[in-house]
Each structure stands twice: as C-alpha cells, then as structure tokens.
Write an enzyme that holds these catalytic residues in place. Structure first.
Site, PDB file in Angstrom:
ATOM      1  N   LYS A  70       0.856  -1.204   0.000  1.00  0.00           N
ATOM      2  CA  LYS A  70       0.000   0.000   0.000  1.00  0.00           C
ATOM      3  C   LYS A  70       0.882   1.241   0.000  1.00  0.00           C
ATOM      4  O   LYS A  70       1.937   1.247   0.657  1.00  0.00           O
ATOM      5  CB  LYS A  70      -0.897  -0.054   1.243  1.00  0.00           C
ATOM      6  CG  LYS A  70      -1.935   1.035   1.343  1.00  0.00           C
ATOM      7  CD  LYS A  70      -2.798   0.796   2.591  1.00  0.00           C
ATOM      8  CE  LYS A  70      -3.865   1.850   2.791  1.00  0.00           C
ATOM      9  NZ  LYS A  70      -4.698   1.592   3.978  1.00  0.00           N
ATOM     10  N   SER A 144      -9.602   1.544   3.185  1.00  0.00           N
ATOM     11  CA  SER A 144      -8.789   2.368   2.311  1.00  0.00           C
ATOM     12  C   SER A 144      -7.757   1.566   1.514  1.00  0.00           C
ATOM     13  O   SER A 144      -7.198   2.080   0.546  1.00  0.00           O
ATOM     14  CB  SER A 144      -8.066   3.426   3.141  1.00  0.00           C
ATOM     15  OG  SER A 144      -7.188   2.809   4.070  1.00  0.00           O
ATOM     16  N   SER A 168      -9.625  -1.038   7.336  1.00  0.00           N
ATOM     17  CA  SER A 168      -9.133  -0.855   5.962  1.00  0.00           C
ATOM     18  C   SER A 168      -8.488  -2.057   5.313  1.00  0.00           C
ATOM     19  O   SER A 168      -8.158  -2.009   4.125  1.00  0.00           O
ATOM     20  CB  SER A 168      -8.148   0.306   5.917  1.00  0.00           C
ATOM     21  OG  SER A 168      -8.869   1.497   5.883  1.00  0.00           O
TER      22      SER A 168
HETATM   23  N1  GLN Z   1     -12.734   3.340   6.753  1.00  0.00           N
HETATM   24  C1  GLN Z   1     -12.167   3.763   7.993  1.00  0.00           C
HETATM   25  C2  GLN Z   1     -11.939   5.253   7.991  1.00  0.00           C
HETATM   26  O1  GLN Z   1     -12.186   5.860   6.983  1.00  0.00           O
HETATM   27  C3  GLN Z   1     -10.939   3.014   8.281  1.00  0.00           C
HETATM   28  C4  GLN Z   1      -9.719   3.568   7.687  1.00  0.00           C
HETATM   29  C5  GLN Z   1      -8.541   2.709   7.939  1.00  0.00           C
HETATM   30  O2  GLN Z   1      -8.655   1.626   8.523  1.00  0.00           O
HETATM   31  N2  GLN Z   1      -7.384   3.190   7.517  1.00  0.00           N
HETATM   32  O3  GLN Z   1     -11.531   5.810   8.975  1.00  0.00           O
END
Ligand code: GLN
Length: 433
Positions: A70, A144, A168
C-alpha cells in the site's frame, strides 16, 4: 507450479519468472487502477537475491512469491504518495514489514492505490482516481486499502500488504472476495508506515486463502502459524448487537449459514453481550480524528494543506474541534471511556468463547459513486471499528455471495491468537459453495 517447472526447464530463474508473470498481469489489468507505482526493477532484484540465497542453502518460506505494498508504506527508492497530491517522498529504507517479507524470499512489485492518507472506505478518495473492483468494474473495491485487496483478487500478486486502522484491510478483503488479516495491535513493528491514528494503526495482509495467509504471517512473526480445520468443541461467540444492525439480506443469510457450517463442524455457539459496540463507530471517529489532527500538525506541518482532499481536511477540522475547550471532556474523553468499556466487554466475552463471529460489513461492494455521503461511507466500518478500538486480531474470509458479489465474514480472536482466527477461517473456506 507447472509454470515454475517450465521456467526451470527453460533455464530461467523461477522467482524472476514469477515477477515477470506478475508484471504482465499488472499491465493487462491496468484499467483497474490498482497501482500508483510499479517497481519492476526492484522486483527483479529481490527475485535474483532470493534465488542466490536459496542456492546458498537458505530456507526461504516465501520464495518465488510476489507482493504489493500500500502506498503509505515505505519501499526503498520508490516514491510514497499516500494517494495524495499534497505529499511525496522517496524513502531510503524499506519498512520493517517489507524487509521481513523480502528476507523471506518474496519480491515487491509495486505500490497500491488507496484512499488519501488511508481515510475512507471505498478508495474513491484517492488523488489518483478510484480503483475498479476486479469482480465488477462498476463497483468499488472498498478502502482504504482498495488497490491492495484488488491486486490479490485480480491475481496480479500472490499477496498484498495494507494498513488497517478501523477496517481498511478487512473491509476491502470482503468486497474483493479475498482473505484479509488485521493482526493484534502492536504485534509487529510499524516502522515505515505512515499511519492515520497511532493508537489504532496496524499492518494487514491480503491473500487468496487462509493457509497462504498463515504462511506469510508466520514469516512476518518469525514463527510458524499452523492452521487446522478441526473445530470440535470450539466455542464461537455471537452478539445480538451485531445482528440487530441493518444487514443486506444476502449478507445476513451468509452469516447465518456460516454459523451453521461451524456448528456442523462441531463448534458450540454461545451468546455474548457487547452492548457498547453500538457506540463504537462514533468513538472511533472521535479518537481517530483527534489523532489525525495531531499527526498533521506535528508530522506534516509543512504540507500544502490546500492540496489535500476534502475528506482529509474534514477529519483534521473535526479532530481539532473534538479536543478544543469543553469538547475535550464532553466528546473526546467520553469516546475514550466508550473505548475502555468496549475493551472490557470483549475481554469478558473472550473468556466465554474462543472467537467471535460477525459479518465484516453490512452490505457487499457498492456501486461507484453511490457512497459519496461521508455518513454512508463511515457506516461500512460498523463491524470492523470496534475490533480496532479493542486491539484484537480479526480476519475477513469470503463466504457466500449476495447480488453476485462476495460476502465477508469477520472472525475476531483474543490478543495474539491469530492461529485460531485463521483456523476458523479455513473451516469456513473449505465449506464455501
Ligand atoms: N474506513 C475507515 C476510515 O475511513 C478506516 C480507515 C482505515 O482503517 N485506515 O476511517
């Protein structure tokens, strides 16, 4: 395997051969937009080095495998962007996890697309454009770590590394039909990860199945993680609080069928109580935004704020608000108290059962553009964020389908018990239809 044998017969290096096959698939499915940067030269070098080490007699558990990273995790000499127009750096060193994986024989082929600074659930908040779900290009891959999950689903790599702060890794794994593990908080070093919220961030791993994932996790931890499918006598916890959430009907069906499969494999289902998880999502957003605001003022103070996307700006503003004046006690401390309650409820529940089962997300992957409303977007994390607040390990395993798309089942375990989590995952995997 047979491809590898062919390569060997032709006198080619099998690890380099796999790197080329991986690069070829990255190019072939370029339109999915999974990668921000491809690093073919680096991957070839990793493969050459692995082959040389193997010839010298080293045991390399991940020999010949390719992986993606990532774009908020450092790969030496390759640009890191965090999918932002406001940020760019070229790290001198690999992140700790990348170094471990490469030392175990794997080759890193590129940096994957993501929501900007890991804030989002659909991968539509990337400055490099959205990722298209490999199973249906009109849908999102989740976020994400959307590019990471999708690079495994499209078989561009053998596995992928992402980051998980509130879901994420697990959520995009569910949307893309692959396995995604978030290990116990702080169970592996985070050097080289540009995180979102330091009290929540972990690395995560994506792979096609639980056995492969256990092998990779074992290489990261430096000890073998053996999974098995003998579930007899295992206690599986279910909480009404998870079922009372509004679930897409096919998701609920898959979840109930998963419980049935585990019962048939000899597991016992026990009811547990997690009343505070209802407040988890709100607590997660208060705590993570407060940490985001702090990270941006301390670490990224020289960033061009105007070049940041709207979601990142929104969270910085919200984070500053929740720690200012009376809000500090009324909102931030309240959220921390909710977190403490969630931790003790999970602690108590995990004395009654070995793992807890929930759907990973309330729905399957949504259509591109349909989740622009931040509240809708955040609701995706309803089942994943409580686990992050509690620092527990959890895996999302594909099980069943809804509307033609895979459904993810989340298996939550006690701290440092990734082995049981992956074993239950394997039982589900081997009974999927
Ligand atoms: N979807 C969650 C957020 O937007 C988790 C993000 C993540 O785990 N990096 O905060």
């Amino acid at each position: 395997m047979s491809e590898k044998n062919n390569a060997e017969k032709n006198g080619d290096d099998p690890a380099v051969y796999n790197v080329h096959a991986s690069l070829e698939r990255i190019e072939r499915y370029e339109e999915l937009n999974n990668f921000i940067t491809v690093c073919g030269g680096r991957a070839e070098q990793d493969a050459f080095n692995a082959s040389a080490a193997k010839r010298s007699g080293y045991d390399l558990p991940l020999y010949g495998m390719t992986f993606s990273v990532k774009d908020n995790i450092a790969v030496a000499g390759v640009e890191t962007t965090c999918a932002s127009k406001a940020f760019s750096c070229v790290p001198e060193r690999d992140a700790e996890i990348v170094e471990k994986l490469v030392n175990a024989g794997a080759a890193v082929v590129g940096k994957t697309n993501m929501d900007e600074f890991a804030m989002g659930s659909t991968n539509e908040y990337s400055a490099f454009g959205p990722v298209l779900n490999a199973l249906d290009k009109l849908r999102v891959p989740g976020g994400s770590s959307g590019g990471a999950a999708n690079s495994v689903a499209a078989r561009q790599v053998d596995f992928a590394i992402g980051s998980d702060t509130g879901g994420s890794v697990r959520q995009p794994a569910a949307y893309c039909g692959v396995v995604g593990l978030k290990p116990t908080f702080l169970s592996s070093g985070r050097n080289g990860l540009i995180g979102l919220a330091p009290s929540l961030d972990t690395y995560g791993i994506f792979a096609q199945d639980c056995d492969t994932l256990a092998r990779i996790f074992g290489a990261v931890r430096g000890e073998e993680t053996k999974v098995e499918t003998d579930g007899s006598g295992l206690k599986i916890g279910i909480a009404d609080e998870f079922l009372s959430q509004r679930l897409e009907s096919g998701v609920e069906r898959s979840y109930l069928r998963a419980l049935d499969v585990l019962k048939k494999s000899g597991a016992e289902i026990v009811r547990i109580k997690l009343p505070s998880v209802r407040a988890a999502l709100a607590a997660y957003h208060v705590i993570s935004s407060a940490e985001v605001a702090r990270t941006f003022s301390e670490t990224f103070s020289d960033l061009n704020i105007n070049a940041l996307g709207a979601e990142v700006k929104r969270r910085i503003v919200m984070g500053n608000i929740v720690v200012t004046g009376d809000n500090y006690d009324d909102i931030y401390i309240k959220a921390c108290k909710v977190r403490a309650k969630i931790c003790s409820e999970f602690d108590a529940a995990l004395k009654e059962c070995a793992v807890i089962l929930s759907p990973t997300c309330p729905t399957v992957a949504s259509e591109l553009g349909s989740m622009r409303d931040p509240d809708k977007n955040h609701n995706n994390d309803i089942f994943t964020s409580p686990i992050s607040l509690a620092g527990l390990p959890a895996v999302s395993v594909p099980f069943g389908r809804c509307d033609g798309m895979p459904v993810g089942i989340q298996i939550i375990g006690d701290k440092f018990d990734e082995r049981t989590v992956l074993s239950v995952g394997k039982t589900l995997e081997s009974n999927d239809i």
